[in-house]
Design a protein around this motif. Structure first.
Motif, PDB file in Angstrom:
ATOM      1  N   CYS A  28       0.839  -1.211   0.000  1.00 51.92           N
ATOM      2  CA  CYS A  28       0.000   0.000   0.000  1.00 51.92           C
ATOM      3  C   CYS A  28       0.873   1.259   0.000  1.00 51.92           C
ATOM      4  O   CYS A  28       1.831   1.358   0.752  1.00 51.92           O
ATOM      5  CB  CYS A  28      -0.919  -0.008   1.226  1.00 51.92           C
ATOM      6  SG  CYS A  28      -1.882   1.498   1.430  1.00 51.92           S
ATOM      7  N   THR A  29       0.523   2.220  -0.845  1.00 48.81           N
ATOM      8  CA  THR A  29       1.357   3.425  -0.946  1.00 48.81           C
ATOM      9  C   THR A  29       0.897   4.554  -0.019  1.00 48.81           C
ATOM     10  O   THR A  29       1.612   5.530   0.155  1.00 48.81           O
ATOM     11  CB  THR A  29       1.397   3.947  -2.406  1.00 48.81           C
ATOM     12  OG1 THR A  29       0.053   4.092  -2.866  1.00 48.81           O
ATOM     13  CG2 THR A  29       2.150   2.983  -3.308  1.00 48.81           C
ATOM     14  N   SER A  30      -0.311   4.438   0.540  1.00 46.50           N
ATOM     15  CA  SER A  30      -0.679   5.437   1.558  1.00 46.50           C
ATOM     16  C   SER A  30      -1.387   4.787   2.739  1.00 46.50           C
ATOM     17  O   SER A  30      -2.594   4.934   2.920  1.00 46.50           O
ATOM     18  CB  SER A  30      -1.546   6.549   0.953  1.00 46.50           C
ATOM     19  OG  SER A  30      -2.589   5.986   0.195  1.00 46.50           O
ATOM     20  N   GLY A  39      -6.830   0.647   1.186  1.00 50.16           N
ATOM     21  CA  GLY A  39      -7.949   0.148   0.391  1.00 50.16           C
ATOM     22  C   GLY A  39      -8.370   1.115  -0.701  1.00 50.16           C
ATOM     23  O   GLY A  39      -9.314   0.852  -1.442  1.00 50.16           O
ATOM     24  N   GLN A  40      -7.693   2.252  -0.823  1.00 51.73           N
ATOM     25  CA  GLN A  40      -8.090   3.292  -1.768  1.00 51.73           C
ATOM     26  C   GLN A  40      -7.047   3.548  -2.857  1.00 51.73           C
ATOM     27  O   GLN A  40      -7.404   3.924  -3.967  1.00 51.73           O
ATOM     28  CB  GLN A  40      -8.288   4.635  -1.018  1.00 51.73           C
ATOM     29  CG  GLN A  40      -9.168   4.573   0.203  1.00 51.73           C
ATOM     30  CD  GLN A  40     -10.641   4.506  -0.160  1.00 51.73           C
ATOM     31  OE1 GLN A  40     -11.079   5.078  -1.147  1.00 51.73           O
ATOM     32  NE2 GLN A  40     -11.411   3.771   0.634  1.00 51.73           N
ATOM     33  N   CYS A  44      -3.555  -0.728  -3.717  1.00 52.17           N
ATOM     34  CA  CYS A  44      -4.620  -1.525  -3.098  1.00 52.17           C
ATOM     35  C   CYS A  44      -5.631  -1.980  -4.153  1.00 52.17           C
ATOM     36  O   CYS A  44      -6.095  -3.122  -4.128  1.00 52.17           O
ATOM     37  CB  CYS A  44      -5.326  -0.733  -2.000  1.00 52.17           C
ATOM     38  SG  CYS A  44      -4.350  -0.645  -0.482  1.00 52.17           S
TER      39      CYS A  44
HETATM   40 ZN   LIG Z   1      -3.495   1.488  -0.216  1.00 51.88          ZN
END
Ligand SMILES: [Zn+2]
Length: 297
Positions: A28-30, A39-40, A44
């Motif tokens: 995940c990058t954030s 999840g956004q 993800c």
């Molecule tokens: Zn993510």
């Protein structure tokens, strides 16, 4: 963060889901403030779509077969590429004990010279089948089964057909080595009916009420490993009940039947091309002979 992790524990505790969640989180990058995957983000999204370019899942090409060296070589090639979406690369190998000797040796080289920012997750229900050289280079997380009451309550809540207090339900949980997800798999596979049928048949056999050769034909439809596992538990509980009763002690014949079960289980795991019917007949005739010898003594 370690670069290689072994997730061990019996089947049906959610190890595979945990491995994927772990990979998703690392990629995940954030990430959220608690460190979990958002999840956004793009990472993800592609992960959930099953097409993350920096993530690889390795499993046997055919169910029940081994993981081959070519698959690990392919992994090595991919490991040399720089990640494209995330800053990490992740790999899940499951079930890791299915790697053959060559695949393990190839993996070992990768573990000895790990690439930067890579996370390798090995999922296994049989850690003792994996070479110590591989395991010693990984951090192990062991999954324990929940307590019986907790597992039964959870199953009741999550599976509508589950009867928490029935004998069969408790029996299924024992056969699943306490793993609730395994019980659900068994229920969905109609295994409950098999457990009841095998118990009834075996009870009759032990009381000399059934022809072993005919019974072998009836049992051909079942998976032998699960049948032997079930009978093993059946006999152990019979022996322990007898030992707790004042009138009847466990008999030598009970232990002789346990021996037959152990011998047959060994045969099943040692031979690839066994004749199932002959093996079943042999087993049931042996048990029948033990019973007859006991009665005529
Ligand atoms: Zn993510």
């Amino acid at each position: 963060m370690p670069h290689a992790i072994v997730l061990s524990g019996v089947d049906g505790l959610g190890k595979n889901s945990f491995a994927l969640q772990m990979a998703k989180t690392v990629l995940c990058t954030s990430p959220l403030s608690d460190g979990s995957a958002c999840g956004q983000c793009h990472s993800c999204a592609v992960f959930e779509a099953g097409s993350h370019p920096d993530h690889l899942e390795i499993k046997p090409e055919e169910a029940g077969k081994q993981i081959k060296i070519e698959q690990i070589r392919n992994l090595k090639e991919k490991q040399q590429l720089t990640p494209t979406v995330s800053s990490w690369k992740t790999v899940v190998i499951s079930p890791a004990y299915k790697m053959n000797v060559n695949a393990n040796n190839s993996l070992l080289k990768l573990l000895e010279e790990p690439e930067q920012n890579t996370l390798l997750i090995l999922v296994t229900s049989k850690p003792h089948y994996m070479p110590i050289t591989v395991k010693s280079r990984c951090q192990t997380i062991h999954f324990e089964a929940p307590g019986q009451q907790q597992a039964l309550a959870w199953l009741k809540q999550s599976h509508i057909d589950f009867e928490q207090n029935s004998e069969t339900s408790q029996h299924l949980l024992t056969l699943a080595k306490g793993a609730p997800l395994k019980v659900i798999e068994m229920l969905e596979g109609g295994y409950e009916t098999q457990v009841e049928q095998v118990s009834t048949d075996f009870e009759m056999l032990v009381q000399q009420g059934v022809n072993p050769v005919q019974l072998a034909k009836d049992w051909l439809q079942y998976d032998l490993t699960t049948v032997m596992n079930q009978l093993y538990h059946f006999m152990l509980s019979r022996i322990s009940q007898a030992n707790n009763s004042l009138t009847r002690h466990a008999q030598q014949s009970d232990w002789a039947i346990v021996d037959c079960i152990i011998q047959t289980t060994k045969l099943i795991s040692s031979q690839n091309n066994l004749n199932k019917q002959l093996l079943l007949e042999g087993f049931l005739v042996d048990v029948s002979n033990v019973v007859i010898a006991n009665k005529t003594r």
